[in-house]
Design a protein around this motif. Sequence first.
Motif, PDB file in Angstrom:
ATOM      1  N   THR A   1     -14.692  -7.021 -14.095  1.00 35.13           N
ATOM      2  CA  THR A   1     -13.730  -5.947 -14.203  1.00 35.13           C
ATOM      3  C   THR A   1     -13.299  -5.578 -12.793  1.00 35.13           C
ATOM      4  OG1 THR A   1     -14.733  -5.064 -16.211  1.00 35.13           O
ATOM      5  CG2 THR A   1     -13.369  -3.553 -14.923  1.00 35.13           C
ATOM      6  N   VAL A   2     -12.005  -5.497 -12.574  1.00 35.56           N
ATOM      7  CA  VAL A   2     -11.456  -5.108 -11.280  1.00 35.56           C
ATOM      8  C   VAL A   2     -10.608  -3.872 -11.500  1.00 35.56           C
ATOM      9  CG1 VAL A   2     -10.013  -5.799  -9.337  1.00 35.56           C
ATOM     10  CG2 VAL A   2     -11.395  -7.513 -10.519  1.00 35.56           C
ATOM     11  N   ARG A   3     -10.920  -2.795 -10.795  1.00 33.35           N
ATOM     12  CA  ARG A   3     -10.128  -1.564 -10.875  1.00 33.35           C
ATOM     13  C   ARG A   3      -9.441  -1.362  -9.532  1.00 33.35           C
ATOM     14  NH1 ARG A   3     -11.694   1.704 -15.295  1.00 33.35           N
ATOM     15  NH2 ARG A   3     -13.556   0.896 -16.269  1.00 33.35           N
ATOM     16  N   ILE A   4      -8.123  -1.272  -9.574  1.00 33.73           N
ATOM     17  CA  ILE A   4      -7.338  -1.154  -8.347  1.00 33.73           C
ATOM     18  C   ILE A   4      -6.488   0.115  -8.424  1.00 33.73           C
ATOM     19  CG2 ILE A   4      -5.585  -2.246  -6.901  1.00 33.73           C
ATOM     20  CD1 ILE A   4      -6.494  -4.943  -8.135  1.00 33.73           C
ATOM     21  N   PRO A   5      -6.853   1.143  -7.685  1.00 32.14           N
ATOM     22  CA  PRO A   5      -6.036   2.360  -7.682  1.00 32.14           C
ATOM     23  C   PRO A   5      -4.703   2.114  -6.975  1.00 32.14           C
ATOM     24  CG  PRO A   5      -8.227   2.754  -6.739  1.00 32.14           C
ATOM     25  CD  PRO A   5      -8.063   1.286  -6.909  1.00 32.14           C
ATOM     26  N   PHE A   6      -3.605   2.539  -7.576  1.00 32.89           N
ATOM     27  CA  PHE A   6      -2.290   2.364  -6.970  1.00 32.89           C
ATOM     28  C   PHE A   6      -2.236   2.978  -5.569  1.00 32.89           C
ATOM     29  CE2 PHE A   6      -0.201   2.245 -11.405  1.00 32.89           C
ATOM     30  CZ  PHE A   6      -0.253   0.867 -11.438  1.00 32.89           C
ATOM     31  N   ASP A   7      -2.867   4.132  -5.392  1.00 34.08           N
ATOM     32  CA  ASP A   7      -2.763   4.836  -4.116  1.00 34.08           C
ATOM     33  C   ASP A   7      -3.542   4.177  -2.980  1.00 34.08           C
ATOM     34  OD1 ASP A   7      -5.287   5.528  -5.072  1.00 34.08           O
ATOM     35  OD2 ASP A   7      -5.118   7.632  -4.486  1.00 34.08           O
ATOM     36  N   LYS A   8      -4.300   3.137  -3.275  1.00 31.48           N
ATOM     37  CA  LYS A   8      -5.060   2.433  -2.244  1.00 31.48           C
ATOM     38  C   LYS A   8      -4.441   1.083  -1.889  1.00 31.48           C
ATOM     39  CE  LYS A   8      -8.720   5.142  -2.323  1.00 31.48           C
ATOM     40  NZ  LYS A   8      -9.325   6.064  -1.806  1.00 31.48           N
ATOM     41  N   GLN A   9      -3.362   0.716  -2.562  1.00 32.15           N
ATOM     42  CA  GLN A   9      -2.766  -0.584  -2.294  1.00 32.15           C
ATOM     43  C   GLN A   9      -2.030  -0.586  -0.956  1.00 32.15           C
ATOM     44  OE1 GLN A   9      -1.191  -1.563  -6.493  1.00 32.15           O
ATOM     45  NE2 GLN A   9      -1.978  -3.407  -5.524  1.00 32.15           N
ATOM     46  N   VAL A  10      -1.933  -1.767  -0.366  1.00 34.33           N
ATOM     47  CA  VAL A  10      -1.333  -1.950   0.946  1.00 34.33           C
ATOM     48  C   VAL A  10       0.132  -2.344   0.782  1.00 34.33           C
ATOM     49  CG1 VAL A  10      -1.460  -3.307   3.078  1.00 34.33           C
ATOM     50  CG2 VAL A  10      -3.573  -2.708   1.856  1.00 34.33           C
ATOM     51  N   PRO A  11       1.058  -1.576   1.387  1.00 33.76           N
ATOM     52  CA  PRO A  11       2.469  -1.961   1.302  1.00 33.76           C
ATOM     53  C   PRO A  11       2.754  -3.165   2.208  1.00 33.76           C
ATOM     54  CG  PRO A  11       2.236   0.041   2.605  1.00 33.76           C
ATOM     55  CD  PRO A  11       0.874  -0.316   2.095  1.00 33.76           C
ATOM     56  N   THR A  12       3.335  -4.216   1.633  1.00 36.94           N
ATOM     57  CA  THR A  12       3.619  -5.433   2.401  1.00 36.94           C
ATOM     58  C   THR A  12       5.011  -5.954   2.058  1.00 36.94           C
ATOM     59  OG1 THR A  12       2.703  -6.917   0.714  1.00 36.94           O
ATOM     60  CG2 THR A  12       1.170  -6.131   2.403  1.00 36.94           C
ATOM     61  N   ILE A  13       5.573  -6.686   2.997  1.00 39.18           N
ATOM     62  CA  ILE A  13       6.776  -7.477   2.765  1.00 39.18           C
ATOM     63  C   ILE A  13       6.496  -8.843   3.368  1.00 39.18           C
ATOM     64  CG2 ILE A  13       9.231  -7.783   3.260  1.00 39.18           C
ATOM     65  CD1 ILE A  13       9.520  -4.750   3.319  1.00 39.18           C
ATOM     66  N   PHE A  14       6.529  -9.874   2.563  1.00 39.22           N
ATOM     67  CA  PHE A  14       6.208 -11.240   2.998  1.00 39.22           C
ATOM     68  C   PHE A  14       4.876 -11.285   3.750  1.00 39.22           C
ATOM     69  CE2 PHE A  14      10.922 -11.369   2.714  1.00 39.22           C
ATOM     70  CZ  PHE A  14      10.993 -12.243   1.661  1.00 39.22           C
ATOM     71  N   ALA A  15       3.836 -10.657   3.186  1.00 42.15           N
ATOM     72  CA  ALA A  15       2.461 -10.645   3.695  1.00 42.15           C
ATOM     73  C   ALA A  15       2.306  -9.909   5.024  1.00 42.15           C
ATOM     74  CB  ALA A  15       1.898 -12.054   3.801  1.00 42.15           C
ATOM     75  N   LYS A  16       3.289  -9.115   5.408  1.00 43.75           N
ATOM     76  CA  LYS A  16       3.179  -8.277   6.607  1.00 43.75           C
ATOM     77  C   LYS A  16       3.113  -6.825   6.162  1.00 43.75           C
ATOM     78  CE  LYS A  16       5.611 -11.474   9.556  1.00 43.75           C
ATOM     79  NZ  LYS A  16       6.839 -11.806  10.246  1.00 43.75           N
ATOM     80  N   THR A  17       2.133  -6.093   6.673  1.00 37.60           N
ATOM     81  CA  THR A  17       2.004  -4.695   6.289  1.00 37.60           C
ATOM     82  C   THR A  17       3.173  -3.885   6.846  1.00 37.60           C
ATOM     83  OG1 THR A  17       0.558  -4.258   8.182  1.00 37.60           O
ATOM     84  CG2 THR A  17      -0.515  -4.765   6.093  1.00 37.60           C
ATOM     85  N   VAL A  18       3.610  -2.909   6.060  1.00 36.86           N
ATOM     86  CA  VAL A  18       4.703  -2.030   6.465  1.00 36.86           C
ATOM     87  C   VAL A  18       4.232  -0.579   6.318  1.00 36.86           C
ATOM     88  CG1 VAL A  18       6.660  -3.568   6.088  1.00 36.86           C
ATOM     89  CG2 VAL A  18       5.741  -2.335   4.169  1.00 36.86           C
TER      90      VAL A  18
END
Length: 117
Positions: A55-72
Amino acid sequence: RKEIQFVVRDSTEFNGVCWTTSFDAAVNGGVGSGLTKNFDISRKDNVGDDFKGITVRIPFDKQVPTIFAKTVPGKVFDVKNVVGFQLAYSKFEYDGKLNKNFELGEFSLQLLEMKAY
């Protein structure tokens, strides 16, 4: 182990922000340690040698914003506008780093259930 990326989009913009979390998926019944701490991963019960999954639980508020694998930095996830998700097996991690466990060739990942919580 295989590093899988869970990606959610809050925009239909083709080259828009991808909200990403990477996790180590089970291979032959094992559970990886996870490459980020933005989620909770746990084994389901086993019966003998039959692996039931993880089971994998991923909170939306902890996700990393990326564009083409680069963090933004400075982006805000629009939880009211989820328009799509994907699971990806990629040789790229974030900001130019490569997935050291990536291997060419076939693999499979069985998704049994997906829920928002």
